[in-house]
Design a protein around this motif. Structure first.
Motif, short mmCIF file in Angstrom:
data_model
loop_
_atom_site.label_atom_id
_atom_site.label_comp_id
_atom_site.label_asym_id
_atom_site.label_seq_id
_atom_site.Cartn_x
_atom_site.Cartn_y
_atom_site.Cartn_z
N VAL A 274 22.62 10.82 -27.81
CA VAL A 274 22.91 11.37 -29.14
C VAL A 274 22.38 10.45 -30.24
O VAL A 274 22.29 9.24 -30.08
CB VAL A 274 24.43 11.60 -29.32
N TYR A 275 22.03 11.08 -31.36
CA TYR A 275 21.51 10.35 -32.51
C TYR A 275 22.63 9.92 -33.44
O TYR A 275 23.67 10.58 -33.54
CB TYR A 275 20.53 11.23 -33.29
N LYS A 276 22.38 8.87 -34.17
CA LYS A 276 23.34 8.39 -35.16
C LYS A 276 23.01 8.94 -36.55
O LYS A 276 21.90 8.71 -37.04
CB LYS A 276 23.32 6.86 -35.24
N PRO A 277 23.97 9.58 -37.21
CA PRO A 277 23.73 9.95 -38.60
C PRO A 277 24.04 8.82 -39.57
O PRO A 277 23.57 8.83 -40.72
CB PRO A 277 24.70 11.12 -38.81
N TYR A 278 24.84 7.84 -39.13
CA TYR A 278 25.25 6.74 -40.01
C TYR A 278 24.80 5.40 -39.40
O TYR A 278 24.87 5.21 -38.18
CB TYR A 278 26.77 6.72 -40.18
N PRO A 279 24.39 4.43 -40.23
CA PRO A 279 23.86 3.16 -39.72
C PRO A 279 24.95 2.14 -39.44
O PRO A 279 24.99 1.05 -40.02
CB PRO A 279 22.96 2.70 -40.87
N SER A 280 25.87 2.49 -38.54
CA SER A 280 26.97 1.59 -38.19
C SER A 280 27.27 1.76 -36.71
O SER A 280 26.78 2.68 -36.06
CB SER A 280 28.21 1.91 -39.03
N ASN A 281 28.10 0.87 -36.20
CA ASN A 281 28.49 0.97 -34.81
C ASN A 281 29.02 2.36 -34.51
O ASN A 281 29.78 2.93 -35.29
CB ASN A 281 29.57 -0.08 -34.51
N ALA A 291 36.97 10.51 -42.87
CA ALA A 291 37.06 10.08 -44.26
C ALA A 291 36.21 10.95 -45.17
O ALA A 291 36.64 11.33 -46.28
CB ALA A 291 36.63 8.62 -44.38
N LEU A 292 35.02 11.30 -44.73
CA LEU A 292 34.15 12.16 -45.53
C LEU A 292 34.78 13.54 -45.74
O LEU A 292 34.66 14.14 -46.82
CB LEU A 292 32.78 12.31 -44.86
N ARG A 293 35.46 14.04 -44.71
CA ARG A 293 36.10 15.35 -44.84
C ARG A 293 37.25 15.30 -45.85
O ARG A 293 37.38 16.19 -46.72
CB ARG A 293 36.60 15.82 -43.48
N THR A 345 34.23 2.70 -47.07
CA THR A 345 32.89 3.05 -47.54
C THR A 345 32.71 4.56 -47.63
O THR A 345 32.18 5.08 -48.61
CB THR A 345 31.83 2.45 -46.61
N ALA A 346 33.16 5.27 -46.60
CA ALA A 346 33.03 6.72 -46.60
C ALA A 346 33.87 7.36 -47.70
O ALA A 346 33.49 8.39 -48.27
CB ALA A 346 33.42 7.28 -45.24
N LEU A 347 35.01 6.76 -48.02
CA LEU A 347 35.88 7.31 -49.06
C LEU A 347 35.36 7.03 -50.47
O LEU A 347 35.62 7.79 -51.40
CB LEU A 347 37.30 6.75 -48.90
N ILE A 348 34.60 5.94 -50.61
CA ILE A 348 34.14 5.53 -51.94
C ILE A 348 32.66 5.76 -52.16
O ILE A 348 32.24 6.23 -53.21
CB ILE A 348 34.48 4.03 -52.16
N GLY A 349 31.84 5.38 -51.17
CA GLY A 349 30.39 5.44 -51.34
C GLY A 349 29.79 6.66 -50.69
O GLY A 349 30.31 7.77 -50.84
N GLY A 350 28.73 6.46 -49.95
CA GLY A 350 28.15 7.57 -49.20
C GLY A 350 26.83 8.06 -49.72
O GLY A 350 26.76 8.64 -50.80
N GLY A 351 25.76 7.80 -48.95
CA GLY A 351 24.44 8.32 -49.27
C GLY A 351 23.83 8.92 -48.02
O GLY A 351 24.48 9.02 -46.99
N GLY A 352 22.57 9.34 -48.09
CA GLY A 352 21.89 9.86 -46.92
C GLY A 352 22.60 11.06 -46.34
O GLY A 352 22.87 12.04 -47.04
N LEU A 353 22.96 10.99 -45.06
CA LEU A 353 23.68 12.07 -44.39
C LEU A 353 25.20 11.91 -44.53
O LEU A 353 25.96 12.59 -43.86
CB LEU A 353 23.30 12.11 -42.91
N GLY A 354 25.63 11.03 -45.42
CA GLY A 354 27.05 10.83 -45.67
C GLY A 354 27.39 9.38 -45.92
O GLY A 354 28.14 9.03 -46.82
N VAL A 355 26.84 8.50 -45.10
CA VAL A 355 26.90 7.05 -45.28
C VAL A 355 25.53 6.54 -44.87
O VAL A 355 25.01 6.94 -43.81
CB VAL A 355 28.00 6.41 -44.41
N HIS A 356 24.92 5.69 -45.68
CA HIS A 356 23.57 5.25 -45.37
C HIS A 356 23.42 3.75 -45.59
O HIS A 356 24.39 3.04 -45.83
CB HIS A 356 22.55 6.05 -46.18
N LEU A 357 22.19 3.29 -45.50
CA LEU A 357 21.90 1.86 -45.49
C LEU A 357 22.35 1.16 -46.77
O LEU A 357 22.78 0.01 -46.73
CB LEU A 357 20.40 1.63 -45.27
N ASP A 358 22.26 1.84 -47.90
CA ASP A 358 22.66 1.21 -49.16
C ASP A 358 24.16 1.02 -49.26
O ASP A 358 24.64 0.39 -50.22
CB ASP A 358 22.16 2.04 -50.34
#
Length: 465
Positions: A274-281, A291-293, A345-358
């Motif tokens: 499976v692929y990762k949508p988020y750049p984390s473990n 959190a995004l939901r 991070t997901a509750l406050i930030g979130g880029g790309g597909l929901g959470v990203h490198l920035d």
């Protein structure tokens, strides 16, 4: 020895991938893995850090220019190129994951295969066949170590990094195919590589950058093992199941032979990676989904009094312990292995597909708003998520608001996982976001087209200038 040993059966399978061709669905799947790795490498290059340190080191080594470096103009000997590209592929922890072995096969196999394909002038079809064989072997070695009784891989129970240990053998098989070795030669390459694989996981818990080079070293060792086999170095035929073989040395003799060899060439574990949508473990992904939901449903982080994150029990040691290190991570990379920080991070930030490198930078690491929210997150073992693990990654997030309301969301398979795979269109979005960190829009388009046409390329040299 009348019956084929395990490594000989793997070698026969690998040679068949090259000489008989791949099923169409497997070839298409592998081109997607290639696309994902290239994008991750370009984003990793832009990050600097360990990737830059490895590049500077191998440039000092010098040697015959044979293979390209992703995002660079110069060429290096194939093993060194594999080391650099493999490090970049894994450096952001954005690489694909196989379940239930919970390892990242493409980040070592693709760089190893690409390096040798460029050295030898292989066709795109041969490159894809080698990658498919290497990933499948890597995955199945990982599956052989999975213990249903503890719902975890014994590699991980022992603190060993299955990704780099098994990846070294998968990389060696892929490289051997591209060097044109026959079945015996592929078996020898894997037999030699078994003496080279390594990796421990303590950096996941308490920091350190060494884990980020594990896939690079696996790719480097795999190419080196195949080159040595081509030159005449041989490996033991019982290197996997023998009294002093791979499984005895690493796992006290534990080996699920059916999981490792059953249906080989018919049941493809590669396509289940499976692929990762988020750049984390990957263990943090279901928590991010929850959190995004809740955020999409209108939850205001300022209204949060406390958070309970329920996760599979075996994952807590990676993303929840020690607590002091997880609520205030020392580095941006370490933050990717924190359940509390990724939820915040997901509750406050979130880029790309929901959470990203920035969302993982020195600036976000010092963001007191995120850190205060992370400190409100308590991680606990969740029975349902534990039962599902590691067939899929599940979690439940319960938020108590300052007004006394209790909000809850549960996922039984994280986005990108078996129940919710990323589409090719989503994978392309991820690739473009990653590649754009180092290339112009026009270059990104050309690179994507080159990968899409890889199967028809007569010679991969110069395909990725």
């Amino acid at each position: 020895m009348s019956e084929r040993t395990a490594v000989q059966r793997f070698a026969r399978f690998a040679a068949g991938c090259r000489d008989l061709g791949l099923p169409e669905r497997v070839a298409d799947d592998v081109s997607g893995r290639f696309l994902d790795v290239i994008g991750n490498c370009l984003a990793g290059r832009a990050e600097g850090g360990p990737g830059r340190a490895v590049l500077d080191t191998v440039r000092d080594w010098g040697g015959t220019p044979q293979s390209g470096l992703i995002g660079e103009c110069d060429r290096l000997p194939a093993p060194q190129a594999a080391l650099v590209n493999g490090t970049l592929a894994h450096t952001l922890d954005f690489d694909d994951t196989h379940l239930p072995s919970v390892l990242h096969p493409s980040a070592s196999v693709v760089p190893a295969a690409l390096a040798v394909a460029e050295e030898t002038g292989a066709s795109g079809a041969r490159l894809l066949a080698a990658v498919a064989a290497g990933i499948e072997i890597c995955n199945r070695l990982g599956m052989a170590s999975y213990l249903p009784s503890i719902r975890n891989s014994l590699f991980f129970e022992k603190g060993q990094h299955a990704t780099s240990i098994c990846g070294t053998l998968g990389a060696a098989a892929a490289a051997a195919l591209l060097y044109g070795l026959d079945e015996d030669g592929v078996a020898d390459a894997m037999g030699v590589a078994a003496s080279m694989g390594a990796g421990i996981l303590e950096a996941n818990r308490t920091g350190g950058t060494v884990k980020r080079i594990h896939c690079g070293w696996a790719a480097h060792a795999g190419v080196t093992a195949a080159a040595l086999a081509r030159a005449g170095i041989t490996g033991p035929p019982t290197v996997l199941e023998g009294r002093f073989g791979f499984f005895r040395a690493w796992l006290d003799g534990t080996c699920d032979t059916e999981a490792m060899l059953g249906g080989l060439g018919e049941r493809w574990e590669t396509v289940r990676t499976v692929y990762k949508p988020y750049p984390s473990n990957h263990f943090t992904h279901p928590a991010i989904d929850c959190a995004l939901r809740l955020r999409a449903d209108g939850l205001d982080p300022a209204d949060i009094a406390s958070v309970e994150l329920g996760l599979p029990l075996p994952t807590l040691r990676t993303v929840a312990e020690p607590r002091a290190e997880k609520v205030r991570p020392r580095t941006a990379y370490h933050a990717k292995f924190s359940g509390p920080f990724t939820v915040a991070t997901a509750l406050i930030g979130g880029g790309g597909l929901g959470v990203h490198l920035d969302d993982f930078t020195e600036e976000t690491l010092a963001d007191e708003r995120r850190l205060e929210l992370a400190a409100k997150v308590e991680c606990v073992a969740d029975e349902r998520a534990s039962e599902i693990f590691p067939a899929a990654f599940a979690a439940v997030l319960r938020v108590r608001t300052t007004g006394g309301a209790l909000l809850e969301h549960r996922v039984d398979s994280s986005r990108g996982g078996p129940g919710h795979p990323l589409s090719r269109a989503e994978l392309l979005v991820k690739f473009r976001l990653n590649a754009a960190r180092g290339l112009s829009a026009g270059q990104v388009d050309k690179l994507a087209a080159a990968v899409e046409g890889l199967a028809d390329a007569p010679d991969v040299r110069g395909l990725f200038p």
